[in-house]
Every structure is written in C-alpha cells, then in structure tokens.
Design a protein around this motif. Structure first.
Motif, PDB file in Angstrom:
ATOM      1  N   LEU A 154       0.828  -1.203   0.000  1.00  0.00           N
ATOM      2  CA  LEU A 154       0.000   0.000   0.000  1.00  0.00           C
ATOM      3  C   LEU A 154       0.862   1.253   0.000  1.00  0.00           C
ATOM      4  O   LEU A 154       1.917   1.296   0.639  1.00  0.00           O
ATOM      5  CB  LEU A 154      -0.919   0.016   1.224  1.00  0.00           C
ATOM      6  CG  LEU A 154      -2.093  -0.973   1.219  1.00  0.00           C
ATOM      7  CD1 LEU A 154      -2.754  -0.983   2.593  1.00  0.00           C
ATOM      8  CD2 LEU A 154      -3.097  -0.611   0.153  1.00  0.00           C
ATOM      9  N   PRO A 155       0.426   2.299  -0.696  1.00  0.00           N
ATOM     10  CA  PRO A 155       1.155   3.581  -0.624  1.00  0.00           C
ATOM     11  C   PRO A 155       0.996   4.200   0.759  1.00  0.00           C
ATOM     12  O   PRO A 155       0.265   3.704   1.612  1.00  0.00           O
ATOM     13  CB  PRO A 155       0.479   4.417  -1.706  1.00  0.00           C
ATOM     14  CG  PRO A 155      -0.880   3.828  -1.860  1.00  0.00           C
ATOM     15  CD  PRO A 155      -0.729   2.362  -1.585  1.00  0.00           C
TER      16      PRO A 155
ATOM     17  N   PRO B 191      -4.942 -14.305   2.277  1.00  0.00           N
ATOM     18  CA  PRO B 191      -4.998 -13.226   3.263  1.00  0.00           C
ATOM     19  C   PRO B 191      -3.707 -13.053   4.061  1.00  0.00           C
ATOM     20  O   PRO B 191      -3.464 -11.969   4.610  1.00  0.00           O
ATOM     21  CB  PRO B 191      -6.151 -13.645   4.179  1.00  0.00           C
ATOM     22  CG  PRO B 191      -7.005 -14.516   3.323  1.00  0.00           C
ATOM     23  CD  PRO B 191      -6.052 -15.253   2.421  1.00  0.00           C
ATOM     24  N   GLU B 192      -2.868 -14.087   4.114  1.00  0.00           N
ATOM     25  CA  GLU B 192      -1.601 -13.961   4.825  1.00  0.00           C
ATOM     26  C   GLU B 192      -0.522 -13.292   3.972  1.00  0.00           C
ATOM     27  O   GLU B 192       0.577 -13.013   4.462  1.00  0.00           O
ATOM     28  CB  GLU B 192      -1.134 -15.329   5.307  1.00  0.00           C
ATOM     29  CG  GLU B 192      -2.047 -15.918   6.376  1.00  0.00           C
ATOM     30  CD  GLU B 192      -1.476 -17.162   7.021  1.00  0.00           C
ATOM     31  OE1 GLU B 192      -0.339 -17.547   6.684  1.00  0.00           O
ATOM     32  OE2 GLU B 192      -2.169 -17.745   7.874  1.00  0.00           O
ATOM     33  N   ASP B 193      -0.841 -13.051   2.716  1.00  0.00           N
ATOM     34  CA  ASP B 193       0.082 -12.349   1.822  1.00  0.00           C
ATOM     35  C   ASP B 193      -0.049 -10.847   2.089  1.00  0.00           C
ATOM     36  O   ASP B 193      -1.144 -10.287   2.009  1.00  0.00           O
ATOM     37  CB  ASP B 193      -0.279 -12.668   0.371  1.00  0.00           C
ATOM     38  CG  ASP B 193       0.656 -12.018  -0.638  1.00  0.00           C
ATOM     39  OD1 ASP B 193       1.425 -11.117  -0.262  1.00  0.00           O
ATOM     40  OD2 ASP B 193       0.598 -12.404  -1.822  1.00  0.00           O
ATOM     41  N   PRO B 194       1.044 -10.161   2.406  1.00  0.00           N
ATOM     42  CA  PRO B 194       0.953  -8.718   2.674  1.00  0.00           C
ATOM     43  C   PRO B 194       0.390  -7.922   1.504  1.00  0.00           C
ATOM     44  O   PRO B 194      -0.082  -6.795   1.694  1.00  0.00           O
ATOM     45  CB  PRO B 194       2.416  -8.325   2.946  1.00  0.00           C
ATOM     46  CG  PRO B 194       3.101  -9.589   3.331  1.00  0.00           C
ATOM     47  CD  PRO B 194       2.417 -10.679   2.584  1.00  0.00           C
ATOM     48  N   ALA B 195       0.438  -8.491   0.286  1.00  0.00           N
ATOM     49  CA  ALA B 195      -0.049  -7.765  -0.891  1.00  0.00           C
ATOM     50  C   ALA B 195      -1.563  -7.770  -1.000  1.00  0.00           C
ATOM     51  O   ALA B 195      -2.114  -7.145  -1.899  1.00  0.00           O
ATOM     52  CB  ALA B 195       0.558  -8.360  -2.159  1.00  0.00           C
ATOM     53  N   THR B 196      -2.272  -8.480  -0.141  1.00  0.00           N
ATOM     54  CA  THR B 196      -3.738  -8.531  -0.220  1.00  0.00           C
ATOM     55  C   THR B 196      -4.362  -7.456   0.670  1.00  0.00           C
ATOM     56  O   THR B 196      -3.744  -6.945   1.610  1.00  0.00           O
ATOM     57  CB  THR B 196      -4.266  -9.916   0.187  1.00  0.00           C
ATOM     58  OG1 THR B 196      -3.832 -10.222   1.528  1.00  0.00           O
ATOM     59  CG2 THR B 196      -3.763 -10.979  -0.764  1.00  0.00           C
ATOM     60  N   TYR B 197      -5.617  -7.152   0.356  1.00  0.00           N
ATOM     61  CA  TYR B 197      -6.326  -6.087   1.070  1.00  0.00           C
ATOM     62  C   TYR B 197      -7.815  -6.375   0.986  1.00  0.00           C
ATOM     63  O   TYR B 197      -8.331  -6.713  -0.078  1.00  0.00           O
ATOM     64  CB  TYR B 197      -6.001  -4.735   0.426  1.00  0.00           C
ATOM     65  CG  TYR B 197      -6.725  -3.553   1.023  1.00  0.00           C
ATOM     66  CD1 TYR B 197      -6.361  -3.028   2.254  1.00  0.00           C
ATOM     67  CD2 TYR B 197      -7.765  -2.940   0.335  1.00  0.00           C
ATOM     68  CE1 TYR B 197      -7.012  -1.929   2.794  1.00  0.00           C
ATOM     69  CE2 TYR B 197      -8.430  -1.840   0.860  1.00  0.00           C
ATOM     70  CZ  TYR B 197      -8.048  -1.341   2.099  1.00  0.00           C
ATOM     71  OH  TYR B 197      -8.709  -0.249   2.614  1.00  0.00           O
TER      72      TYR B 197
END
Length: 691
Positions: free
Chosen positions: A438-439, A562-568
């Motif tokens: 995320l920015p 969901p454990e991937d930091p790239a998900t939201y």
C-alpha cells in the motif's frame, strides 16, 4: 468431503489456475498470444493509419483531457503453479448465529478440491437443469451417443454462464430462467472426436449449443428447489444460426455488409455470450466476449487488435460456412462483439445487437437509470490491458406494457454516448512498486473521468475521437480507447452498480503480463506485477449521478492469500476472511453485500462463490459460500432472499480429459459425460439465505 477421483494436475504454463483445455476452447488461448494492446497510453499517434478506411474525419468538439490528480481455472487440486496452501488454516467452522454481516451469516465453506458443489452446513441444493435437457416441444431426451443438431436446438445449451430469473405474473411459484451458453468444448462433448476433421453434424451441434436458453422454472414452496417446466410456451432457444437485428449507428454501414447480408442489418447467431444484465424494462442483456476465436485467416491490423487468428480456427467452422473465413467474408467479424438484447416475454421477437454500446470483448452489460430515467450501461472488455466503458442513453424509459411502450424501450440502447474510463492515482508513482504494498496514504485510490468516444442519435452519429469516424469508433472501439489514452486494466470483467449505494464495482480477474518485459508497468489501480489473483475496484460517480463524467475510485479488494501482505480486504482484519483468487462475475443481495464468483483460482483450490459486506463496521468481511467441482468455473450468480443460483460451467475441463475419459464424476457419476448445469442452493430450515 473426500475427492471422488484422484487429483489431476494442470499445465503450469497457463495463466491463473486454468487448464490448457479451458484456455483453448473458451478464449482461444488469449493469454498465449501477444498482448493485443501495444499502445503506450496516453497515446497521440495514428494507430489506425492504413488500417481503417480513408473517410472524412469527424473531430471531437469536446474530448475530455487528462484527469485531475485527486482461469476456469483448472480448478484442480495442487496445481503446480498454485501457491502452497493449507485449507485448514482458513477453515474456521462455526454456526451461522449472529456472526457476520446481515445476509452473510453462514459458516464459510473451507477452500477445497471436492468433486462436488460444496455448500455451507444447513443448506440444501438441487440441479435445476443440465446441458441437453429438453425444453422445447418435441425435443428428445439427451442421448450422449446420438446427439443431433436438431435435438440440441430444442435442448438446454452448453456451458451456461450468465443467469437471470424474471417474474412470471399470473403463474404462481414460476419464473423465467434465462441463461447464456458461452462456448462449446467438443473434446468433452463427443466421443471419438477428431480435432483435425470434425464432422458437419458435430459442428452444427456446436452451433446449436451456443447462444441463449429461456426456460420457465417452478419453485418448491417448502424449499428453494427449482425445476424446469418443459414445453412451456415461453421456453426458447437462441443459437449461432438464429436471426438477429443489427441496430444503432453501425446498422447498414459498409463495415458490416456481407455477401449474405448486403444491407448490413441482419446477423445470424450470437457467440461466446459471457456475463450480462437485466434491464429495468424487463429484457436481458448478453455480452459477446471471445468472439474472435471462431474466425479464421485474418491478417489486417484491426483484426490483430482484436486477436483474430491468422490461420485456421481451432473448431474449423470455416470449412462448413464461409462466413467464418475472414479471407472470404472480411466484415463478418464486425458483426460480433456487441451487447445482445433478448425479450424473454415474447418468444416471437427478434433479438438485437446494439452497436451503440461498442464492439469489444464484452464480459457483460449491467444497467441502471439516471435521475431522469435514461439508461446507463457498464461493460468491461475482458482482455489483458484493455478498458472498461459506460454508455449513457439519451432517451427516457417509458412505463407500461403496451406494444408501443415496449418497442420504445427496446430502442433505448441505440441512442446515446459511449465513454471509456481513464483513471489517475493520487499517490506518487514511486510508491507503486509492483509488490502490492500500500502507498503511504493507506489505500490504492484516486480520481477518474469518462472520456466520450462517440454519440449516436436518431439522425446519425458523431465521433469524439480525432482520426476516426463514428462508425469506426463503434466497430473498432478498442482503437478508439487507445487513441484517447484510456487506462489499461488487469482484465476488466463484470461491472455492476450497488442498488443500495450507487457505487459501482468492477472485477479485475488477473494479468500475468503486467510489468513483464515491455508490457505496461503497475499503476495504482493495477498495483501488482504478474498479477495472478486480481482485484475489485469500487467506483463512486460524482454526485452519485450515473451520467456524471467524473468519479472517484479505490481498490475495495486486492485478492489472494490473506496472509500475503499484498492482499487487502477493505481494511477488514485479514485473519477473519476467506481466501479468494481471480474475481469474475459480481451480484448483489438485498442488503447490498457484493457476491463474487471466481474464474481461475491460483491458490490451488477450486473456484467458488463469495459474499462480502460493502458497508458498515464489517465492510470487507469476505466469506466463501460454495465451491464447484473439478475443472469447473463458478458463473452467473443470482442472490435471492431464499435462494442462490450459480451456473457450473465446464465441469471436468482439465488436461487429459475426454468424453471417453472424464476426469470428474460431476454431475451424473463416474464415467458419464460432464454436463454443465445450473444449481440452486437454499437453507434447509426455510429461512432466508445468510439471515
């Protein structure tokens, strides 16, 4: 629930979790060809020089400038390209109780590889109708070893996708079910199928298995079960040889005239109908998507932009009808790639292709009305790096049921302005690094504008794109989007407004080519390189007016583990959501929850249907409601108060499967042909879904 058959592995070179068989028959291996959109938007060059006719150019009086800053998936277990994952860590069993947002109070289904439609505890299901079941008077029962084109023309078609249920006044507990039949997989349909030498009968069966079905269904008053009513007078089949009217600004143009139709107003058939929508005036819309794969021997620049094969087609229809041979009929492909309108209440009506909505790979077409009663239609172009569009009609819908009123409403989509979307992020480009991080402001968001492409009126049409006539804009819509610098998206698919809030939601399925080689780099709306899980964009029109040309946007979901930091998940705690990959079709329930079906799960599990809250303190809470069998894709969700419907498309479509050797036992047991089907799900206690 255990697997009924051994795990089947898929070819790891295919995008998402799709099998090679699905990629081949559904979209003509689109992801294995060069990316059709090679423009570097914003673009000012003349991409169509030499490709389009040298006609007088209508220049735009007011082209809007840059915005202000402000697969199926193989659906098979343990696919080699899938991320290592354990279903157990996401399976948080529990009773529906009061947990979850209203409408989503069910124990979520765990990600799985079951060869079945797996549903929540306390729910029941039934198969409403399968491929080949007779719906017209005189049609025979399905016989897999004695299929004929005549029989198939009276039977439910193949590979159902979009579904609609419309009321049937005067007939208690009955509704009209309308279904798209997107494509055929002849390898799974016919025993002893010779791919190099199909027979005329097999080809004609495939023609009859495409198109649409309308069939009256009756509900069980004690459950949510639905059963078809054979031989009802409203039951109907539309196929690849049914007559259609070409309407709107392209009708009669030299670009759509053929030797069989020198007037350019009559088209035979509809192909690759994917998602769609229901109009406020009681008709259904159907988007012609991967129509390009049915044609052969294309060579021109414009055909390359649409992905036309330069050699023979895979199905070899050109051997049996010259209209599928571009070398003989160069304009025939210009008669496909539109939004089809179908009137299920009039079995004698001629379906229409509305050219004012543009020609591209329409994933679907969903409608809402402006404050003064004019239709607005949203549609995505399902291709890597292509665009999404909006049509704003200029005529108001009339109320009533007279023939004159109905004819007026059937013309609403022939006059208005077609727009394409351009998005601008509000974070510095350096903060979008392709990882999905995320920015600094904590969201992928920004502003956008709808750029006008052309306007159709009763007296003619006006282009808003320099260098293109209006007819060229409506036929070569992708090129018009290139010219005005539209935003390249990660496969824009179904797009639908929330009837409660007016916000518009767009499913972006994936894009394995993003940031790879010379392809477009990530941006704030498409923030991940080699994006294999997709995202959902939330769009808010300015002043919440459907006809506004400005909007704000944000990414509502960034899909994946969901454990991937790239998900939201809209800010909701990620340890309380189901994993989701490759969002495709979307729908809403009466509470305003968004329901998402998936196509191409890249997490190693089968595709499914998910519900997610869009507002309140549970906004972003996503729960899996069902999963589909081996090789299948979840399509056409309908969410009613007491019933959920899905189309189970291409079950058993995994590498190595044939009609002689099916690799799924669904729906009729081991050794039987896999038959795409519509499934209804309901609560066994008779209460509302998710209540």
């Amino acid at each position: 629930m255990r697997n009924l058959l051994p795990i089947v592995r898929t070819n790891d070179s295919h995008a998402g979790g799709r099998s090679a068989l699905t990629c081949r028959f559904r979209c003509g291996d689109a992801c294995f060809h060069e990316v059709p959109n090679t423009t570097a938007n914003p673009y000012v060059g003349d991409v169509i020089a030499g490709a389009l006719s040298r006609r007088s150019v209508m220049r735009a009086a007011a082209v809007v400038t840059a915005a202000a800053a402000a697969g199926t998936a193989a659906n098979v277990a343990a696919a080699p390209q899938a991320e290592a994952a354990s279903a157990d860590r996401w399976h948080k069993p529990g009773k529906p109780g009061n947990k979850g947002a209203r409408g989503l109070r069910f124990a979520p289904v765990a990600p799985n590889t079951n060869d079945a439609v797996t549903i929540p505890e306390g729910y029941g299901q039934n198969i409403v109708i399968r491929w080949g079941e007779p719906i017209l008077r005189g049609a025979p029962a399905f016989d897999p070893d004695n299929q004929t084109a005549k029989a198939q023309a009276g039977q439910f078609g193949y590979n159902c996708d979009f579904l609609a249920l419309l009321p049937l006044p005067g007939e208690r507990n009955r509704q009209i079910l309308v279904a798209n039949h997107e494509y055929t997989d002849e390898v799974l349909m016919f025993r002893d199928y010779d791919e190099d030498n199909p027979t005329r009968e097999q080809v004609e069966i495939a023609w009859a298995a495409h198109g649409l079905s309308a069939v009256v269904v009756e509900g069980d008053r004690r459950t949510g079960k639905l059963t078809p009513v054979p031989r009802h007078h409203l039951n109907r089949r539309v196929t690849a040889t049914t007559e259609f009217r070409l309407t709107g600004p392209v009708a009669g143009s030299d670009l759509v005239k053929t030797s069989a139709d020198p007037n350019g107003t009559k088209v035979l058939g509809t192909l690759n109908d994917c998602a769609g929508g229901v109009t406020p005036w009681g008709t259904t819309l159907h988007g012609e998507e991967n129509f390009n794969q049915y044609f052969a021997n294309a060579s021109r620049t414009t055909d390359k932009r649409y992905g036309m094969p330069t050699g023979g087609s895979d199905r070899k229809w050109e051997l049996f009808d010259k209209r599928f041979d571009v070398a003989q009929e160069p304009n025939e492909p210009h008669r496909f790639g539109y939004v089809v309108e179908f009137d299920p209440y009039d079995p004698t009506s001629t379906p229409r292709k509305h050219t004012a909505l543009g020609r591209f790979k329409h994933e679907g077409a969903t409608v809402r009305l402006t404050h003064d009663g004019r239709p607005v239609v949203y549609s995505g172009d399902d291709e890597r790096f292509d665009y999404f569009y909006k049509f704003v009609g200029s005529k108001r819908m009339k109320k009533g049921y007279s023939r004159a009123v109905r004819e007026h409403n059937l013309s609403l989509l022939d006059e208005g302005t077609l727009y394409v979307a351009k998005l601008t992020g509000d974070s510095p480009a350096i903060e979008i690094d392709g990882t999905g991080k995320l920015p600094r402001d904590g969201e992928f968001d920004g502003s956008g504008e709808w750029i006008p492409l052309a306007t159709a009126t009763a007296d003619g049409a006006v282009s808003h794109v320099e260098g293109m006539t209006a007819e060229e804009v409506f036929v070569f819509t992708r090129l018009a989007g290139d010219k005005v610098g539209a935003t390249k998206m990660d496969r824009p698919e179904d797009i639908e407004p929330n009837p409660h809030t007016g916000k518009v939601y767009l499913a972006l399925t994936n894009n394995s080519a993003r940031g790879v080689g010379s392809n477009a780099k990530p941006d704030e709306a498409n923030p991940r390189n080699a994006n294999k899980h997709g995202q959902v964009l939330e769009l808010t029109e300015r002043w919440n007016r459907a006809d506004s040309t400005k909007f704000a946007w944000s990414l509502f979901l960034v899909a994946g583990d969901p454990e991937d930091p790239a998900t939201y998940f809209a800010g909701f705690p990620k340890d309380q959501v189901s994993p989701i990959s490759c969002p495709d079709n979307v729908a809403f329930d009466r509470y305003g929850n968004l329901w998402i079906s998936t196509d191409g799960n890249s997490l190693g599990f089968h595709d499914g249907l998910f519900g997610v809250a869009t507002r309140g303190d549970r906004r972003g809470e996503l729960k899996q409601f069902l999963s589909v069998p081996i090789g299948a894709e979840t399509c056409g969700p309908i969410i009613q108060e007491r019933r959920v419907l899905v189309a189970v498309q291409h079950p058993g479509e995994v590498d190595g499967a044939t009609a002689e050797k099916p690799l799924s036992a669904w729906p009729d047991g081991p050794g039987k042909l896999n038959r795409p089907a519509v499934v209804a799900v309901w609560r066994k206690d008779g209460c509302d879904v998710g209540a």
